[in-house]
Motif scaffolding. Structure first.
Motif, PDB file in Angstrom:
ATOM      1  N   HIS A 173       0.821  -1.216   0.000  1.00  0.00           N
ATOM      2  CA  HIS A 173       0.000   0.000   0.000  1.00  0.00           C
ATOM      3  C   HIS A 173       0.857   1.271   0.000  1.00  0.00           C
ATOM      4  O   HIS A 173       0.465   2.304  -0.477  1.00  0.00           O
ATOM      5  N   ARG A 174       2.027   1.155   0.557  1.00  0.00           N
ATOM      6  CA  ARG A 174       2.882   2.360   0.550  1.00  0.00           C
ATOM      7  C   ARG A 174       3.315   2.735  -0.865  1.00  0.00           C
ATOM      8  O   ARG A 174       3.341   3.894  -1.243  1.00  0.00           O
ATOM      9  N   GLU A 175       3.659   1.721  -1.646  1.00  0.00           N
ATOM     10  CA  GLU A 175       4.067   1.978  -3.029  1.00  0.00           C
ATOM     11  C   GLU A 175       2.896   2.552  -3.823  1.00  0.00           C
ATOM     12  O   GLU A 175       3.070   3.448  -4.663  1.00  0.00           O
ATOM     13  N   ALA A 176       1.713   2.092  -3.561  1.00  0.00           N
ATOM     14  CA  ALA A 176       0.526   2.591  -4.254  1.00  0.00           C
ATOM     15  C   ALA A 176       0.258   4.050  -3.906  1.00  0.00           C
ATOM     16  O   ALA A 176      -0.072   4.872  -4.769  1.00  0.00           O
ATOM     17  N   LYS A 177       0.421   4.344  -2.614  1.00  0.00           N
ATOM     18  CA  LYS A 177       0.224   5.746  -2.208  1.00  0.00           C
ATOM     19  C   LYS A 177       1.261   6.663  -2.848  1.00  0.00           C
ATOM     20  O   LYS A 177       0.984   7.783  -3.250  1.00  0.00           O
ATOM     21  N   ARG A 178       2.503   6.139  -2.946  1.00  0.00           N
ATOM     22  CA  ARG A 178       3.560   6.946  -3.554  1.00  0.00           C
ATOM     23  C   ARG A 178       3.240   7.230  -5.022  1.00  0.00           C
ATOM     24  O   ARG A 178       3.404   8.350  -5.514  1.00  0.00           O
TER      25      ARG A 178
END
Length: 208
Positions: free
Chosen positions: A9-14
């Protein structure tokens, strides 16, 4: 039943933030281009208006220069017409100059002065004559320079002692030559017919 999201999810938010940033930058670029175009169009319109004003001023200046040139030409033509008119008037007035000159010489020549000849060149009159004495010549000079209506600016060019022609006794007299200027009728304050105007039938010489 519990669901577990195994996606990073962090990569998606980025990536979501990067996409939003790119979109924001694109929007800002478009806004900047729009502003530049609007400012450029406004400046172009103002320049066009100023060019039109400059053209109007230039045209008005050219017309004014033309009018000034026409006025200058007109003034020159008027001055030329005045000069020709004055020349014609002078020619008409000069026809009576011999009468004025003869009458004035009779008026201003004192007793004891004999004018044997005179010659007129334009407005210059050269007098030749005899006088009983230098005092008589001086009196003639005073008369012409002071009270003469038609003569002015006397200039004694020659004075000498001479013997009268055909004189058996060898009598000595003063022989002189004098230049005077004759005035034109337009230069007179008194009109013909008033006191001081010339009369016809005048003689020149007064015997010494």
């Amino acid at each position: 039943m519990i669901r577990i999201n195994l996606l990073p999810h962090r990569e998606a938010k980025r990536k979501q933030k990067q996409a939003a940033f790119v979109a924001l930058m694109a929007l800002g670029g478009l806004a900047g281009v729009a502003i530049v175009l609007l400012v450029g169009a406004w400046n172009a319109s103002r320049i066009a208006v100023q060019d039109e004003r400059n053209l109007v001023l230039k045209t008005a200046g050219a017309e004014l220069d033309k009018k000034i040139a026409d006025i200058k030409t007109l003034k020159e033509e008027i001055e030329a017409l005045k000069a020709r008119q004055q020349a014609v008037e002078d020619l008409q007035g000069d026809r009576n100059q011999p009468v004025y000159l003869l009458d004035e010489l009779v008026r201003q020549t004192p007793e004891g002065v004999y004018l044997k000849s005179f010659r007129q060149t334009g407005q210059l009159v050269t007098l030749n004559g005899y006088a009983q004495s230098q005092e008589r010549v001086a009196e003639l000079l005073r008369n012409v320079s002071g009270s003469s209506t038609w003569l002015e600016r006397p200039n004694l060019t020659e004075v000498k002692v001479a013997t009268l022609e055909k004189s058996k006794s060898g009598r000595k007299v003063v022989e002189f030559q004098m230049d005077v200027q004759i005035k034109r009728p337009r230069e007179q304050e008194e009109l013909p017919g008033k006191p001081g105007a010339p009369a016809a039938g005048a003689t020149v010489a007064k015997a010494p």
